[in-house]
Design an enzyme around this catalytic site. Structure first.
Site, PDB file in Angstrom:
ATOM      1  N   LYS A 289       0.874  -1.183   0.000  1.00 52.08           N
ATOM      2  CA  LYS A 289       0.000   0.000   0.000  1.00 52.08           C
ATOM      3  C   LYS A 289       0.912   1.235   0.000  1.00 52.08           C
ATOM      4  CE  LYS A 289      -4.222   1.789   2.009  1.00 52.08           C
ATOM      5  NZ  LYS A 289      -5.359   1.513   2.924  1.00 52.08           N
ATOM      6  N   GLU A 388     -19.419  -3.800  10.506  1.00 54.74           N
ATOM      7  CA  GLU A 388     -20.324  -2.968  11.317  1.00 54.74           C
ATOM      8  C   GLU A 388     -21.424  -3.802  11.950  1.00 54.74           C
ATOM      9  OE1 GLU A 388     -19.194  -2.193   8.307  1.00 54.74           O
ATOM     10  OE2 GLU A 388     -18.131  -0.301   8.596  1.00 54.74           O
ATOM     11  N   ARG A 416     -25.219  -0.136   7.499  1.00 57.83           N
ATOM     12  CA  ARG A 416     -25.001  -1.571   7.226  1.00 57.83           C
ATOM     13  C   ARG A 416     -25.498  -2.436   8.393  1.00 57.83           C
ATOM     14  NH1 ARG A 416     -19.862  -3.471   3.979  1.00 57.83           N
ATOM     15  NH2 ARG A 416     -21.192  -2.765   2.269  1.00 57.83           N
TER      16      ARG A 416
HETATM   17  C1  LIG Z   1     -18.689  -0.572   5.081  1.00 61.53           C
HETATM   18  C2  LIG Z   1     -17.450   0.277   5.103  1.00 61.53           C
HETATM   19  N1  LIG Z   1     -16.815   0.485   6.273  1.00 61.53           N
HETATM   20  C3  LIG Z   1     -15.694   1.249   6.314  1.00 61.53           C
HETATM   21  C4  LIG Z   1     -15.191   1.804   5.169  1.00 61.53           C
HETATM   22  C5  LIG Z   1     -13.965   2.700   5.225  1.00 61.53           C
HETATM   23  N2  LIG Z   1     -12.851   2.154   4.456  1.00 61.53           N
HETATM   24  C6  LIG Z   1     -12.560   2.543   3.242  1.00 61.53           C
HETATM   25  S1  LIG Z   1     -11.250   1.772   2.593  1.00 61.53           S
HETATM   26  C7  LIG Z   1     -11.032   0.888   4.028  1.00 61.53           C
HETATM   27  C8  LIG Z   1      -9.912  -0.081   4.167  1.00 61.53           C
HETATM   28  C9  LIG Z   1      -9.993  -1.095   3.071  1.00 61.53           C
HETATM   29  O1  LIG Z   1      -8.923  -2.000   3.240  1.00 61.53           O
HETATM   30  P1  LIG Z   1      -8.592  -2.941   2.015  1.00 61.53           P
HETATM   31  O2  LIG Z   1      -9.828  -3.514   1.472  1.00 61.53           O
HETATM   32  O3  LIG Z   1      -7.553  -3.868   2.490  1.00 61.53           O
HETATM   33  O4  LIG Z   1      -8.015  -1.968   0.902  1.00 61.53           O
HETATM   34  P2  LIG Z   1      -6.594  -1.232   0.871  1.00 61.53           P
HETATM   35  O5  LIG Z   1      -6.876   0.201   1.256  1.00 61.53           O
HETATM   36  O6  LIG Z   1      -5.682  -1.925   1.827  1.00 61.53           O
HETATM   37  O7  LIG Z   1      -6.130  -1.345  -0.553  1.00 61.53           O
HETATM   38  C10 LIG Z   1     -12.005   1.204   4.952  1.00 61.53           C
HETATM   39  C11 LIG Z   1     -12.094   0.638   6.311  1.00 61.53           C
HETATM   40  C12 LIG Z   1     -15.903   1.584   3.966  1.00 61.53           C
HETATM   41  N3  LIG Z   1     -15.482   2.138   2.784  1.00 61.53           N
HETATM   42  N4  LIG Z   1     -16.993   0.802   3.959  1.00 61.53           N
END
Ligand SMILES: Cc1ncc(C[n+]2csc(CCOP(=O)(O)OP(=O)(O)O)c2C)c(N)n1
Ligand SMILES: CC(=O)[C@@H](O)[C@H](O)COP(=O)(O)O
Ligand SMILES: [Mg+2]
Length: 658
Positions: A289, A388, A416
């Site tokens: 990342k 959630e 959610r």
């Molecule tokens: C239901 C929900 N909860 C929280 C988020 C906030 N959020 C956006 S990206 C993320 C992390 C995603 O991690 P990953 O899927 O591993 O993607 P990366 O950023 O590591 O590429 C979060 C928690 C969201 N978009 N949707």
């Protein structure tokens, strides 16, 4: 002046322009995409690290697939900038997340290559199963290929496993690319994350098993697990090669991995196999990342978390912008604190006051301010991952045993967990506090993230108390009140960003439930604000006062229960009662006032009601001030509407529709 060498990327106006390029050229395009993102996002701000992690993946996928006939789905979509660049939006990237610019995530109306709309995590696999099965139902032969790209963080969202389960049962021909970088926004959490890390971080499991994978991918579904049930000796020896796939194999998915997610050649070999398998296949790739941007790539977990998003003008010449310390801070009052920080710090005080208080986040550690609690009182802090629904069930379980859980979840993400709120908290009348940050229009993240509905979706629930502070002092008081209150669930909403700039109380007050307060006396018109609606009401009152109209302003403080006495008094003493809330009108705070007046059969309530709130549509992305102007959630527009309503338009332009 030497002209810069032409970029190969400048020749990629559609994804098919990648077809036929050599692997070396594809690697070059991926790096040029990376540089374009660093240069652009470093200037305008936006999601950052995740995008640097998918440059090679996006190139590899689009070099093998025929989008949009073939479907590439990006879970959340915060990592889809390379996809957008390769699908005709290279030159528009500088408008991303800007008002009337490219959408922050994938957006169906924006491009035929954006197959699904997103912003909330863990949805891509479910969409993919639907798409693949639809092509079968439509008799599409040969059907388009379907690939869902999902991160390790988003895999902690339970709905992703509902989809894995379904596709494994149906043997849906689709590919899931598990984009594993060990990070959510902060470091990923939970058993699944540990499982992924064991695999991703074990070099023995990289590539060494490609031929084994080949065999597995060729094998009919489930054979993998049957082999796995052979003698323990054989299973043990196979496990060395095979362990990573066991979870998937037993759910009917072939497993290919771990593949270097920054090696275009390796990606194409694995993806080609997976795409040809005509069954569910997961390709587990390891990425970084923030790949290619040293402060993230080499900055450890902290660096990767810090660069999840980049602030505007935070990168110059592909390095963090150096802010000269020499420049003295401009004199004048300090900026007000962020609501999030006020909440986080007060929660620590409440947890120190009452050992039963704990904080729960769903993978939004710093976004909710719970990082403050985690630092101060780590054993009172829980991160459940992007889960959630489980967060609320966990809170319910805690509350059953007398714990006072505070579920700190953005208004939009709390959507959610609606049934858990209804079925497991409100119906059970459990003492759970919902701390809803990002209530109202959040800005750049747009319609998927605006907290536009929580008053409506919570106010209808029996046993629920709903409150909203007009400023940071009231946030302190209401958070304290919510944790002293012990007669059921309590929802607290507050906006993203800066508070108002008032002193915080040394000792928090306990606010009587269901009570509002008059802030300013006037006549003819009363403005009754809720949360951020109070500041807008005061702005409107100032504008009207300049034009000789002194109006009343009151702060409702509670949307449930409503202060019926206050509402009745305002309705009896004024000809117009204006409610102001940053929520859709349907079922919102204004509806509650209307219902209270009607149900209470308030005699003498002669006032007409004017409800001010968010429109009955999804509001776009852009800076909050621009969005507020677009929807009329401004002091000026509210003042105009009031003047028009009472027939005094002498000093206002004609009122325009929202
Ligand atoms: C239901 C929900 N909860 C929280 C988020 C906030 N959020 C956006 S990206 C993320 C992390 C995603 O991690 P990953 O899927 O591993 O993607 P990366 O950023 O590591 O590429 C979060 C928690 C969201 N978009 N949707
Ligand atoms: C993609 C995603 O959902 C998060 O990164 C979100 O954009 C964070 O929002 P805040 O910036 O309001 O914390
Ligand atoms: Mg991740």
């Amino acid at each position: 002046m030497t002209t810069p060498p032409e970029r190969l990327l400048d020749r990629i106006d559609r994804p098919q322009d990648l077809h036929g390029l050599t692997e070396a050229e594809l690697e070059q395009v991926a790096q040029e995409v990376r540089e374009h993102i660093i240069d652009t996002v470093g200037e305008i701000g936006g999601h950052f690290g995740a995008n640097l992690g998918t440059c090679e993946l996006a190139v590899a996928l689009h070099s093998l697939m025929d989008s949009p006939r073939d479907k590439i789905l990006w879970d959340v979509g915060h990592q889809a900038y390379p996809h957008k660049i390769l699908t005709g939006r290279r030159d528009q990237l500088p408008t991303i997340r800007q008002y009337e610019g490219l959408a922050p995530f994938c957006s169906i109306p924006e491009s035929e290559h954006d197959i699904m709309g997103a912003g909330h995590a863990s949805t891509s696999i479910g969409y993919g199963v639907g798409l693949a099965e639809a092509m079968k139902l439509n008799g599409d032969h040969p059907a388009g290929k379907v690939v869902a790209v999902i991160g390790d963080g988003s895999m902690t969202g339970g709905v992703a496993f509902e989809s894995i389960h379904q596709a494994g049962g149906l043997q849906t021909p689709m590919v899931v690319v598990l984009n594993d970088n060990g990070m959510s926004i902060s470091p990923n959490v939970g058993a699944l994350s540990g499982y992924f890390n064991r695999i991703r971080l074990n070099p023995k499991l990289w590539h060494a098993r490609e031929d084994v994978e080949h065999a597995l991918t060729e094998l009919p579904a489930g054979i993998g697990s049957r082999i796995g049930r052979l003698g323990p000796q054989l299973k043990e020896s196979l496990k060395a090669f095979w362990a990573p796939g066991l979870l998937w194999e037993d759910l009917g998915w072939a497993y290919v991995g771990v593949i270097d997610g920054h090696d275009v050649r390796a990606l194409r070999i694995a993806l080609r196999k997976a795409l040809d398998a005509q069954r569910p296949v997961v390709v587990h790739i390891a990425t970084v990342k923030g790949k290619g941007f040293a402060p993230a790539e080499d900055g450890g977990l902290e660096g990767m978390e810090q660069w999840h998003a980049a602030k505007p003008k935070s990168i110059t010449n592909r390095a963090p912008t150096i802010v000269s310390k020499a420049k003295p801070k401009a004199p004048g009052p300090a900026a007000p604190p962020q609501y999030t920080k006020v909440f986080g710090e007060q929660l620590v005080r409440e947890a120190k006051r009452d050992p039963r208080v704990i904080g729960i986040t769903a993978a939004m550690n710093s976004g909710t301010g719970l990082n403050i609690l985690q630092k101060e009182l780590p054993d009172r802090y829980f991160d459940v991952g992007i889960a959630e629904q489980n967060a609320i069930l966990f809170a319910a379980g805690l509350a059953l045993e007398g714990i006072k859980p505070v579920a700190a979840i953005y208004s939009t993400f709390l959507q959610r967990a609606f049934d858990q709120i209804v079925h497991d908290v409100c119906l059970q009348k459990l003492n759970v506090v919902f701390a809803m940050d990002r209530a109202g229009l959040v800005g750049d993240d747009g319609p998927t993230h605006h907290g536009a509905f929580d008053i409506s979706y919570l106010r209808c629930l029996p046993n629920m108390v709903l409150a909203a502070p007009r400023d940071e002092a009231l946030l302190v008081d209401l958070l304290h009140t919510s944790l002293v209150y012990d007669d059921g669930p309590f929802g607290l909403r507050y906006p993203r960003g800066e508070a108002v700039g008032v002193p915080l109380p040394a000792t928090p007050r306990e606010i009587p439930i269901g009570t509002g307060e008059v802030l300013r006396e006037g006549n003819r018109v009363a403005l009754l604000g809720y949360g951020s609606g109070v500041a807008k009401s005061l702005e409107a009152a100032d504008i009207l006062a300049e034009r000789g109209m002194e109006v009343t302003v009151a702060d409702a403080r509670f949307a449930k229960p409503i202060d019926v006495g206050l509402v009745a008094q305002l309705a009896a003493e004024h000809e117009l009662l204006v409610t102001v809330e940053e929520n859709v009108l349907a079922g919102g705070f204004g509806s509650a006032v209307w219902e209270a007046l009607n149900d209470a059969g308030v005699s003498g309530a002669t006032a007409r009601i004017l409800r001010v709130g968010l429109p009955d549509r999804y509001v776009t992305h852009g800076k909050p001030a621009l969005l507020h102007a677009e929807v009329g959630f401004t002091g000026e527009r509210i003042a105009e509407r009031i003047a028009a309503a009472v027939g005094d338009t002498s000093s206002f332009e004609p009122v325009t529709a929202e």
